[in-house]
Design a protein around this motif. Structure first.
Motif, PDB file in Angstrom:
ATOM      1  N   LEU A  13       0.832  -1.208   0.000  1.00 28.26           N
ATOM      2  CA  LEU A  13       0.000   0.000   0.000  1.00 28.26           C
ATOM      3  C   LEU A  13       0.866   1.256   0.000  1.00 28.26           C
ATOM      4  O   LEU A  13       0.597   2.207  -0.751  1.00 28.26           O
ATOM      5  CB  LEU A  13      -0.915   0.002   1.226  1.00 28.26           C
ATOM      6  CG  LEU A  13      -1.799   1.250   1.370  1.00 28.26           C
ATOM      7  CD1 LEU A  13      -2.847   1.289   0.276  1.00 28.26           C
ATOM      8  CD2 LEU A  13      -2.448   1.288   2.754  1.00 28.26           C
ATOM      9  N   ALA A  17       0.968   4.159  -2.990  1.00 25.02           N
ATOM     10  CA  ALA A  17       0.719   5.573  -2.696  1.00 25.02           C
ATOM     11  C   ALA A  17       1.882   6.437  -3.148  1.00 25.02           C
ATOM     12  O   ALA A  17       1.690   7.546  -3.665  1.00 25.02           O
ATOM     13  CB  ALA A  17       0.471   5.756  -1.197  1.00 25.02           C
ATOM     14  N   VAL A  40      -3.384  -6.070  -2.268  1.00 24.39           N
ATOM     15  CA  VAL A  40      -4.281  -4.982  -1.869  1.00 24.39           C
ATOM     16  C   VAL A  40      -5.632  -5.533  -1.442  1.00 24.39           C
ATOM     17  O   VAL A  40      -6.206  -5.114  -0.427  1.00 24.39           O
ATOM     18  CB  VAL A  40      -4.445  -3.962  -3.017  1.00 24.39           C
ATOM     19  CG1 VAL A  40      -5.557  -2.973  -2.703  1.00 24.39           C
ATOM     20  CG2 VAL A  40      -3.140  -3.216  -3.252  1.00 24.39           C
ATOM     21  N   GLU A  44      -7.323  -5.105   2.241  1.00 28.86           N
ATOM     22  CA  GLU A  44      -8.653  -4.525   2.420  1.00 28.86           C
ATOM     23  C   GLU A  44      -9.577  -5.478   3.169  1.00 28.86           C
ATOM     24  O   GLU A  44     -10.409  -5.051   3.983  1.00 28.86           O
ATOM     25  CB  GLU A  44      -9.239  -4.141   1.065  1.00 28.86           C
ATOM     26  CG  GLU A  44      -8.513  -2.956   0.417  1.00 28.86           C
ATOM     27  CD  GLU A  44      -9.035  -2.622  -0.966  1.00 28.86           C
ATOM     28  OE1 GLU A  44      -8.951  -1.443  -1.364  1.00 28.86           O
ATOM     29  OE2 GLU A  44      -9.533  -3.543  -1.667  1.00 28.86           O
ATOM     30  N   THR A  50     -12.453  -0.437   1.978  1.00 33.00           N
ATOM     31  CA  THR A  50     -11.811  -0.188   0.693  1.00 33.00           C
ATOM     32  C   THR A  50     -10.771   0.906   0.893  1.00 33.00           C
ATOM     33  O   THR A  50     -11.088   1.992   1.381  1.00 33.00           O
ATOM     34  CB  THR A  50     -12.834   0.252  -0.363  1.00 33.00           C
ATOM     35  OG1 THR A  50     -13.798  -0.792  -0.546  1.00 33.00           O
ATOM     36  CG2 THR A  50     -12.153   0.540  -1.700  1.00 33.00           C
ATOM     37  N   LEU A  51      -9.530   0.635   0.521  1.00 30.66           N
ATOM     38  CA  LEU A  51      -8.449   1.576   0.744  1.00 30.66           C
ATOM     39  C   LEU A  51      -8.063   2.351  -0.508  1.00 30.66           C
ATOM     40  O   LEU A  51      -7.531   3.460  -0.411  1.00 30.66           O
ATOM     41  CB  LEU A  51      -7.213   0.838   1.275  1.00 30.66           C
ATOM     42  CG  LEU A  51      -7.421   0.040   2.563  1.00 30.66           C
ATOM     43  CD1 LEU A  51      -6.140  -0.705   2.933  1.00 30.66           C
ATOM     44  CD2 LEU A  51      -7.861   0.955   3.697  1.00 30.66           C
ATOM     45  N   LEU A  52      -8.339   1.785  -1.686  1.00 33.05           N
ATOM     46  CA  LEU A  52      -7.944   2.409  -2.952  1.00 33.05           C
ATOM     47  C   LEU A  52      -9.110   2.427  -3.922  1.00 33.05           C
ATOM     48  O   LEU A  52      -9.851   1.451  -4.048  1.00 33.05           O
ATOM     49  CB  LEU A  52      -6.774   1.651  -3.584  1.00 33.05           C
ATOM     50  CG  LEU A  52      -5.438   1.664  -2.842  1.00 33.05           C
ATOM     51  CD1 LEU A  52      -4.476   0.674  -3.484  1.00 33.05           C
ATOM     52  CD2 LEU A  52      -4.836   3.062  -2.856  1.00 33.05           C
ATOM     53  N   LEU A  61      -6.380   7.152  -3.061  1.00 34.39           N
ATOM     54  CA  LEU A  61      -6.709   6.648  -1.735  1.00 34.39           C
ATOM     55  C   LEU A  61      -8.125   7.059  -1.354  1.00 34.39           C
ATOM     56  O   LEU A  61      -8.552   8.189  -1.608  1.00 34.39           O
ATOM     57  CB  LEU A  61      -5.731   7.195  -0.705  1.00 34.39           C
ATOM     58  CG  LEU A  61      -4.292   6.659  -0.761  1.00 34.39           C
ATOM     59  CD1 LEU A  61      -3.371   7.578   0.015  1.00 34.39           C
ATOM     60  CD2 LEU A  61      -4.220   5.243  -0.204  1.00 34.39           C
ATOM     61  N   THR A  62      -8.864   6.158  -0.738  1.00 34.51           N
ATOM     62  CA  THR A  62     -10.134   6.520  -0.132  1.00 34.51           C
ATOM     63  C   THR A  62      -9.854   7.229   1.192  1.00 34.51           C
ATOM     64  O   THR A  62      -8.706   7.326   1.632  1.00 34.51           O
ATOM     65  CB  THR A  62     -10.982   5.270   0.133  1.00 34.51           C
ATOM     66  OG1 THR A  62     -10.296   4.444   1.093  1.00 34.51           O
ATOM     67  CG2 THR A  62     -11.202   4.470  -1.153  1.00 34.51           C
ATOM     68  N   GLY A  65      -8.338   4.797   3.313  1.00 36.91           N
ATOM     69  CA  GLY A  65      -6.973   4.547   2.857  1.00 36.91           C
ATOM     70  C   GLY A  65      -6.015   5.620   3.339  1.00 36.91           C
ATOM     71  O   GLY A  65      -4.874   5.319   3.736  1.00 36.91           O
ATOM     72  N   GLU A  66      -6.442   6.880   3.291  1.00 36.63           N
ATOM     73  CA  GLU A  66      -5.597   7.970   3.767  1.00 36.63           C
ATOM     74  C   GLU A  66      -5.300   7.821   5.252  1.00 36.63           C
ATOM     75  O   GLU A  66      -4.169   8.035   5.710  1.00 36.63           O
ATOM     76  CB  GLU A  66      -6.279   9.312   3.496  1.00 36.63           C
ATOM     77  CG  GLU A  66      -6.380   9.671   2.018  1.00 36.63           C
ATOM     78  CD  GLU A  66      -7.148  10.954   1.799  1.00 36.63           C
ATOM     79  OE1 GLU A  66      -7.767  11.454   2.772  1.00 36.63           O
ATOM     80  OE2 GLU A  66      -7.157  11.460   0.657  1.00 36.63           O
ATOM     81  N   LEU A  69      -2.918   4.779   5.734  1.00 33.52           N
ATOM     82  CA  LEU A  69      -1.595   4.931   5.139  1.00 33.52           C
ATOM     83  C   LEU A  69      -0.568   5.468   6.132  1.00 33.52           C
ATOM     84  O   LEU A  69       0.581   5.022   6.167  1.00 33.52           O
ATOM     85  CB  LEU A  69      -1.662   5.855   3.920  1.00 33.52           C
ATOM     86  CG  LEU A  69      -0.325   6.157   3.221  1.00 33.52           C
ATOM     87  CD1 LEU A  69       0.291   4.882   2.665  1.00 33.52           C
ATOM     88  CD2 LEU A  69      -0.532   7.186   2.110  1.00 33.52           C
TER      89      LEU A  69
END
Length: 293
Positions: A13, A17, A40, A44, A50-52, A61-62, A65-66, A69
């Motif tokens: 991840l 990014a 990924v 998740e 969901t991260l991306l 990034l969702t 996700g942000e 990260l």
């Protein structure tokens, strides 16, 4: 239920990014694009979010996700630092490393920072340049030289292979109108020679629009849409689209990254840096197939 997340999933991840795409992350981690996608999905599943967000042209990034990260970056950094400290020995003295410019600016900064932290008594000196020039000074000015060379060259200790590809702007369509406009490193340069020889063999006319001794300047010109260039897949800057024979351009030879040590008795500092670079860069159990963007 206790959930444990594999460090490789978090490193995946973080790399996506940083690189801005699955393709560039796959190249940097020496994994196939399908492996990156699977990692990924597994991450998740473990996180439960969901991260991306994926699209044909970009990865974003969702919100989840942000948030995740930041923790992933810290965990990966602490993991690597802990291993470095555990592996470090009481080594001191000077060591002089020479390395290609793109690896010095993209691949090695964090690795060398870890080496300095874990070997505080080693006096590290790093010089950048082009392979041909650096190798001629091995043993006199440099203790170790990290080079790019043609696959199968037979020199040095090969640490990893690199796909050599054409690249153009990812914001502009590729034009194969002749003569093909090129942005290349100044002669003498191995990639320049490979590219011109391949175009000539394919019967394609070309014109060098931009020539520079700076890899960053050459890649920036290609990213602007003015020309096509040649890159290592693992170090190509964001803003470039990697090309191959399916795009109508001739294939280029594969290259490899090799480590050369000055002849004679190696000092403890030289051996420590050699082992550190070997561990950081060597492909171990990696998959050779990598998909395109």
């Amino acid at each position: 239920m206790i959930r444990n997340i594999d460090i490789d999933l978090m490193r995946c991840l973080v790399t996506i990014a940083e690189k801005g795409s699955f393709t560039r992350a796959a190249a940097a981690l020496f994994r196939s694009q399908s492996t990156i996608s699977s990692q990924v999905r597994r991450l998740e599943e473990l996180v439960g979010h969901t991260l991306l967000q994926r699209s044909p042209h970009e990865v974003a990034l969702t919100r989840a996700g942000e948030d995740f990260l930041g923790y992933a970056r810290r965990i990966v950094a602490l993991h690597d630092e802990a291993l470095d400290v555990a592996d470090a020995q009481s080594v001191s003295g000077p060591v002089r490393l020479a390395v290609m410019d793109d690896y010095a600016t993209i691949v090695l900064p964090e690795t060398l920072a870890r080496f300095v932290r874990s070997h505080p008594d080693v006096e590290l000196e790093v010089t950048t340049g082009f392979t041909r020039d650096l190798l001629t000074r091995l043993g006199e000015e440099f203790d170790l030289v990290l080079t790019t060379q043609k696959q199968g060259d037979g020199r040095g200790e090969v640490l990893r292979s690199e796909r050599t590809l054409w690249a153009c702007s990812d914001r502009h369509g590729l034009s194969l109108e002749e003569p093909l406009k090129l942005a290349l490193l100044s002669a003498p340069n191995m990639y320049r020679e490979w590219g011109l020889a391949a175009l000539n063999a394919a019967g394609l006319s070309w014109r060098i629009l931009f020539s520079s001794s700076s890899i960053g300047a050459v890649e920036a010109m290609a990213a602007s849409g003015a020309a096509v260039t040649i890159v290592k897949a693992g170090t190509a800057r964001p803003g470039l689209r990697l090309l191959d024979t399916a795009d109508g351009l001739p294939a280029l030879p594969a290259s490899e990254i090799a480590l050369h040590m000055a002849p004679g008795r190696a000092s403890p500092a030289m051996r420590a840096l050699r082992d550190f670079l070997r561990q950081a860069l060597t492909q171990s159990g990696d998959e050779s197939g990598q998909g395109e963007a």
